[in-house]
Design a protein around this motif. Structure first.
Motif, PDB file in Angstrom:
ATOM      1  N   VAL A   1      10.235  37.327  23.389  1.00  0.00           N
ATOM      2  CA  VAL A   1      11.501  38.059  23.558  1.00  0.00           C
ATOM      3  C   VAL A   1      12.634  37.087  23.856  1.00  0.00           C
ATOM      4  O   VAL A   1      13.733  37.184  23.288  1.00  0.00           O
ATOM      5  CB  VAL A   1      11.358  39.101  24.684  1.00  0.00           C
ATOM      6  N   LYS A   2      12.391  36.130  24.769  1.00  0.00           N
ATOM      7  CA  LYS A   2      13.421  35.141  25.096  1.00  0.00           C
ATOM      8  C   LYS A   2      13.775  34.289  23.878  1.00  0.00           C
ATOM      9  O   LYS A   2      14.941  33.977  23.648  1.00  0.00           O
ATOM     10  CB  LYS A   2      12.930  34.252  26.241  1.00  0.00           C
ATOM     11  N   SER A   3      12.749  33.900  23.102  1.00  0.00           N
ATOM     12  CA  SER A   3      12.998  33.107  21.903  1.00  0.00           C
ATOM     13  C   SER A   3      13.817  33.894  20.890  1.00  0.00           C
ATOM     14  O   SER A   3      14.732  33.349  20.256  1.00  0.00           O
ATOM     15  CB  SER A   3      11.669  32.675  21.274  1.00  0.00           C
ATOM     16  N   GLU A   4      13.487  35.181  20.745  1.00  0.00           N
ATOM     17  CA  GLU A   4      14.234  36.029  19.811  1.00  0.00           C
ATOM     18  C   GLU A   4      15.678  36.186  20.260  1.00  0.00           C
ATOM     19  O   GLU A   4      16.610  36.128  19.443  1.00  0.00           O
ATOM     20  CB  GLU A   4      13.552  37.397  19.705  1.00  0.00           C
ATOM     21  N   GLU A   5      15.888  36.387  21.560  1.00  0.00           N
ATOM     22  CA  GLU A   5      17.247  36.501  22.088  1.00  0.00           C
ATOM     23  C   GLU A   5      18.024  35.207  21.869  1.00  0.00           C
ATOM     24  O   GLU A   5      19.200  35.229  21.496  1.00  0.00           O
ATOM     25  CB  GLU A   5      17.195  36.850  23.570  1.00  0.00           C
TER      26      GLU A   5
ATOM     27  N   GLN B   1      18.925  34.918  18.161  1.00  0.00           N
ATOM     28  CA  GLN B   1      20.046  35.798  17.823  1.00  0.00           C
ATOM     29  C   GLN B   1      21.365  35.250  18.348  1.00  0.00           C
ATOM     30  O   GLN B   1      22.411  35.313  17.677  1.00  0.00           O
ATOM     31  CB  GLN B   1      19.789  37.194  18.385  1.00  0.00           C
ATOM     32  N   LYS B   2      21.324  34.666  19.548  1.00  0.00           N
ATOM     33  CA  LYS B   2      22.535  34.073  20.115  1.00  0.00           C
ATOM     34  C   LYS B   2      23.017  32.903  19.259  1.00  0.00           C
ATOM     35  O   LYS B   2      24.209  32.781  18.963  1.00  0.00           O
ATOM     36  CB  LYS B   2      22.252  33.600  21.542  1.00  0.00           C
ATOM     37  N   ARG B   3      22.066  32.030  18.850  1.00  0.00           N
ATOM     38  CA  ARG B   3      22.442  30.898  18.008  1.00  0.00           C
ATOM     39  C   ARG B   3      22.970  31.371  16.654  1.00  0.00           C
ATOM     40  O   ARG B   3      23.890  30.771  16.089  1.00  0.00           O
ATOM     41  CB  ARG B   3      21.231  29.981  17.798  1.00  0.00           C
ATOM     42  N   HIS B   4      22.401  32.449  16.145  1.00  0.00           N
ATOM     43  CA  HIS B   4      22.870  32.993  14.873  1.00  0.00           C
ATOM     44  C   HIS B   4      24.294  33.509  14.997  1.00  0.00           C
ATOM     45  O   HIS B   4      25.131  33.291  14.101  1.00  0.00           O
ATOM     46  CB  HIS B   4      21.930  34.116  14.414  1.00  0.00           C
ATOM     47  N   ARG B   5      24.590  34.195  16.118  1.00  0.00           N
ATOM     48  CA  ARG B   5      25.954  34.682  16.333  1.00  0.00           C
ATOM     49  C   ARG B   5      26.931  33.510  16.454  1.00  0.00           C
ATOM     50  O   ARG B   5      28.034  33.548  15.895  1.00  0.00           O
ATOM     51  CB  ARG B   5      26.002  35.547  17.589  1.00  0.00           C
ATOM     52  N   GLU B   6      26.527  32.483  17.204  1.00  0.00           N
ATOM     53  CA  GLU B   6      27.387  31.316  17.359  1.00  0.00           C
ATOM     54  C   GLU B   6      27.642  30.634  16.016  1.00  0.00           C
ATOM     55  O   GLU B   6      28.765  30.202  15.726  1.00  0.00           O
ATOM     56  CB  GLU B   6      26.752  30.330  18.336  1.00  0.00           C
TER      57      GLU B   6
END
Length: 205
Positions: A141-145, A148-153
């Motif tokens: 879950v932490k890796s997925e979050e 997703q954060k890196r993808h948004r950035e």
């Protein structure tokens, strides 16, 4: 056997890796453990009952053997066949009492105790497996979050870059337009065409 069972348990877990099955798996293993405990308790109490019954049979035969010894003193007054049947029946009851004792011991040693040990080991194993499973799920879950954060950035950075690139192209177009107009005013259309043809050829090379 324990190793093969452990392997089958791990395979069972790997086939049911969906997180929404956690509660179902826990309920299943809880029911399995409680059933094993119930079976172990039943076998233990059944063995105790057989052992108690065996003791009662032995006490019963022992008490009636005393009476039989008294009757033997007057055996010469009657037929011996009846006494023989009576003694054979008591011997048979004694044999049944011994069989119940062996059965009680067998239930304790081969059913009740192994089941209790099995339940204890599997409870510890399932607890460890579920703890490991929850740890891995938390890491995922932490890796997925984080992903997703890196993808948004990345998406935001790319959007900003594209916006800056468009602004740069607009500025270049304005500058080139101004240069074209200046050249047209001072040089005329023919020299200007030659100039831009030479410039295009140099850029192409």
């Amino acid at each position: 056997m324990d190793q093969s069972h452990s392997t089958s348990v791990i395979s069972f877990f790997s086939d049911l890796s969906r997180t929404d099955l956690n509660d179902t798996l826990k309920a299943h293993f809880s029911l399995t453990n409680r059933l094993s405990e119930t079976m172990s308790e039943f076998a233990s109490k059944l063995g105790s009952s057989y052992e108690k019954f065996s003791s009662e049979l032995k006490m019963l035969v022992k008490s009636f053997r005393r009476k039989n010894d008294e009757l033997k003193k007057e055996r010469h007054l009657g037929q011996g066949n009846f006494f023989s049947i009576w003694e054979a029946m008591m011997m048979e009851i004694e044999g049944e009492a011994s069989a119940y004792t062996e059965l009680a011991s067998s239930l304790q040693q081969t059913v009740a105790q192994p089941l209790a040990e099995f339940t204890s080991k599997k409870r510890a194993q399932y607890k460890k497996l579920f703890a490991y499973r929850e740890q891995i799920e938390g890491t995922l879950v932490k890796s997925e979050e984080g992903l997703q954060k890196r993808h948004r950035e990345y998406a935001e950075a790319w959007t900003k870059y594209k916006a800056q690139d468009k602004d740069t192209l607009k500025e270049c177009a304005i500058i080139l337009g101004a240069v074209f107009l200046m050249c047209l005013c001072f040089m005329g259309p023919l020299p200007l065409a030659l100039l831009f043809s030479t410039l295009a050829l140099s850029l192409a090379m």
